[in-house]
Write a protein that holds these residues in place. Structure first.
Motif, PDB file in Angstrom:
ATOM      1  N   LYS A  95     -25.581 -43.039 -40.873  1.00 39.14           N
ATOM      2  CA  LYS A  95     -24.923 -44.306 -40.534  1.00 39.14           C
ATOM      3  C   LYS A  95     -25.471 -45.492 -41.326  1.00 39.14           C
ATOM      4  N   ARG A 123      -7.460 -40.537 -39.422  1.00 36.13           N
ATOM      5  CA  ARG A 123      -7.447 -41.669 -38.483  1.00 36.13           C
ATOM      6  C   ARG A 123      -8.562 -41.563 -37.448  1.00 36.13           C
ATOM      7  N   THR A 124      -8.721 -40.397 -36.867  1.00 39.46           N
ATOM      8  CA  THR A 124      -9.584 -40.259 -35.689  1.00 39.46           C
ATOM      9  C   THR A 124     -11.017 -39.835 -36.000  1.00 39.46           C
ATOM     10  N   LYS A 125     -11.232 -39.143 -37.114  1.00 40.37           N
ATOM     11  CA  LYS A 125     -12.562 -38.616 -37.427  1.00 40.37           C
ATOM     12  C   LYS A 125     -13.319 -39.467 -38.453  1.00 40.37           C
ATOM     13  N   PRO A 128     -13.278 -44.186 -38.128  1.00 38.89           N
ATOM     14  CA  PRO A 128     -14.262 -44.839 -37.261  1.00 38.89           C
ATOM     15  C   PRO A 128     -15.659 -44.962 -37.879  1.00 38.89           C
ATOM     16  N   THR A 130     -16.067 -45.765 -41.138  1.00 38.40           N
ATOM     17  CA  THR A 130     -15.809 -46.392 -42.434  1.00 38.40           C
ATOM     18  C   THR A 130     -16.176 -47.872 -42.466  1.00 38.40           C
ATOM     19  N   MET A 164      -8.621 -48.796 -35.749  1.00 33.57           N
ATOM     20  CA  MET A 164      -9.034 -47.396 -35.819  1.00 33.57           C
ATOM     21  C   MET A 164     -10.542 -47.254 -36.022  1.00 33.57           C
ATOM     22  N   GLY A 165     -11.233 -48.388 -36.158  1.00 32.45           N
ATOM     23  CA  GLY A 165     -12.685 -48.359 -36.290  1.00 32.45           C
ATOM     24  C   GLY A 165     -13.216 -48.813 -37.629  1.00 32.45           C
ATOM     25  N   GLN A 167     -14.336 -51.310 -40.547  1.00 32.38           N
ATOM     26  CA  GLN A 167     -14.907 -52.661 -40.479  1.00 32.38           C
ATOM     27  C   GLN A 167     -14.212 -53.643 -41.420  1.00 32.38           C
TER      28      GLN A 167
END
Length: 274
Positions: A95, A123-125, A128, A130, A164-165, A167
């Motif tokens: 991270k 989208r989902t994996k 978020p 990114t 979608m997460g 930034q």
């Protein structure tokens, strides 16, 4: 400084892993790679795609990240949901390393480079995780399920992608008409717009790969998010403005990765802050 690109190989050298490594090198960043697929392509078109196994992609990523002090990571062509899941699982452990996602879906010639079931995994994996996502208009339409016609649509799509997460979203305007090529960068509580004169050329193969690789390289060198994106805009504008005119295709030739260094980055980007 070291950067990692996770993408497909372009045998024609204009996009994908090849474009990323050239961009890293021109910006004095050491490039490492994890290849997701092999393509047989040139300026005439894409003839075949051979994806690697999820297990082998994992081996590549583990090998690079275990040995090198990677300062930034980018993704390009990921091809399948299984490969996206591998990338998300491994990158999610790091991270502290900024992730740039170029949601590659369609080649310049119109060939699909992402399986339909992979869009939901993207989208989902991955989104978020990114820091910066760099969709063009067609890619943003697929990600959001919207049809984009104007600036209001662009902002609405960007807000959906942020939801979608992601930034920061760089909404690239190369597919729109107008005197200028306009990209707008959105985040939760602000935005800024970049403009460069539109260039009349067919040599635009690999522009998305090159732009996102330039952002990644600048992040690896420690530039701020805004400065990294603006310098990348200069890099890609110069690459498009100084065509190589190679290949026999009547469609899209490659951009010129030499141009930024040869011109000492001499390029004006008009920036409008929010």
């Amino acid at each position: 400084m070291i950067a990692l690109t996770i993408a497909g190989s372009d045998s024609g050298g204009g996009a994908g892993i090849q474009a990323d490594i050239k961009t890293f090198q021109e910006l004095e960043v050491f490039g490492t790679t994890a290849i997701t697929a092999l393509t047989a392509q040139n300026t005439l078109g894409v003839y075949d795609v051979l994806d690697v196994t999820p297990a082998f992609l994992k081996q590549q990523l583990d090998a690079v990240l275990a040995d090198f002090n990677v300062k930034a990571i980018k993704t390009g062509m990921l091809f399948s949901a299984e490969l996206i899941e591998v990338v998300a699982k491994i990158v999610g452990k790091y991270k502290n390393i900024p992730l740039v996602v170029d949601p590659v879906m369609i080649a310049k010639g119109g060939e699909s480079l992402l399986q339909e079931q992979a869009v939901e995994a993207l989208r989902t994996k991955l989104l978020p995780l990114t820091l910066i996502c760099t969709p063009n208009i067609p890619e943003a339409e697929v990600l959001t399920g919207m049809t984009i016609h104007n600036e209001k649509d662009i902002e609405q799509a960007a807000r959906k992608i942020l939801g979608m997460g992601v930034q920061y979203v760089v909404m690239k305007g190369g597919h729109l008409d107008g005197e200028f090529s306009t990209d707008t960068v959105y985040w939760t509580d602000g935005y800024f717009t970049m403009k460069t004169p539109r260039v009349d050329t067919k040599d635009t193969h690999g522009t998305g790969c090159t732009f996102s690789a330039a952002i990644t390289a600048q992040l690896a060198k420690g530039l701020s998010i805004e400065d990294a994106i603006i310098e990348a805009k200069k890099f890609i504008h110069l690459a498009i403005s100084n065509p190589l005119s190679i290949g026999h295709g009547h469609g899209h030739g490659p951009t010129n990765h030499f141009a930024y260094k040869r011109t000492l980055g001499n390029c004006e980007v008009i920036v409008y802050e929010s």
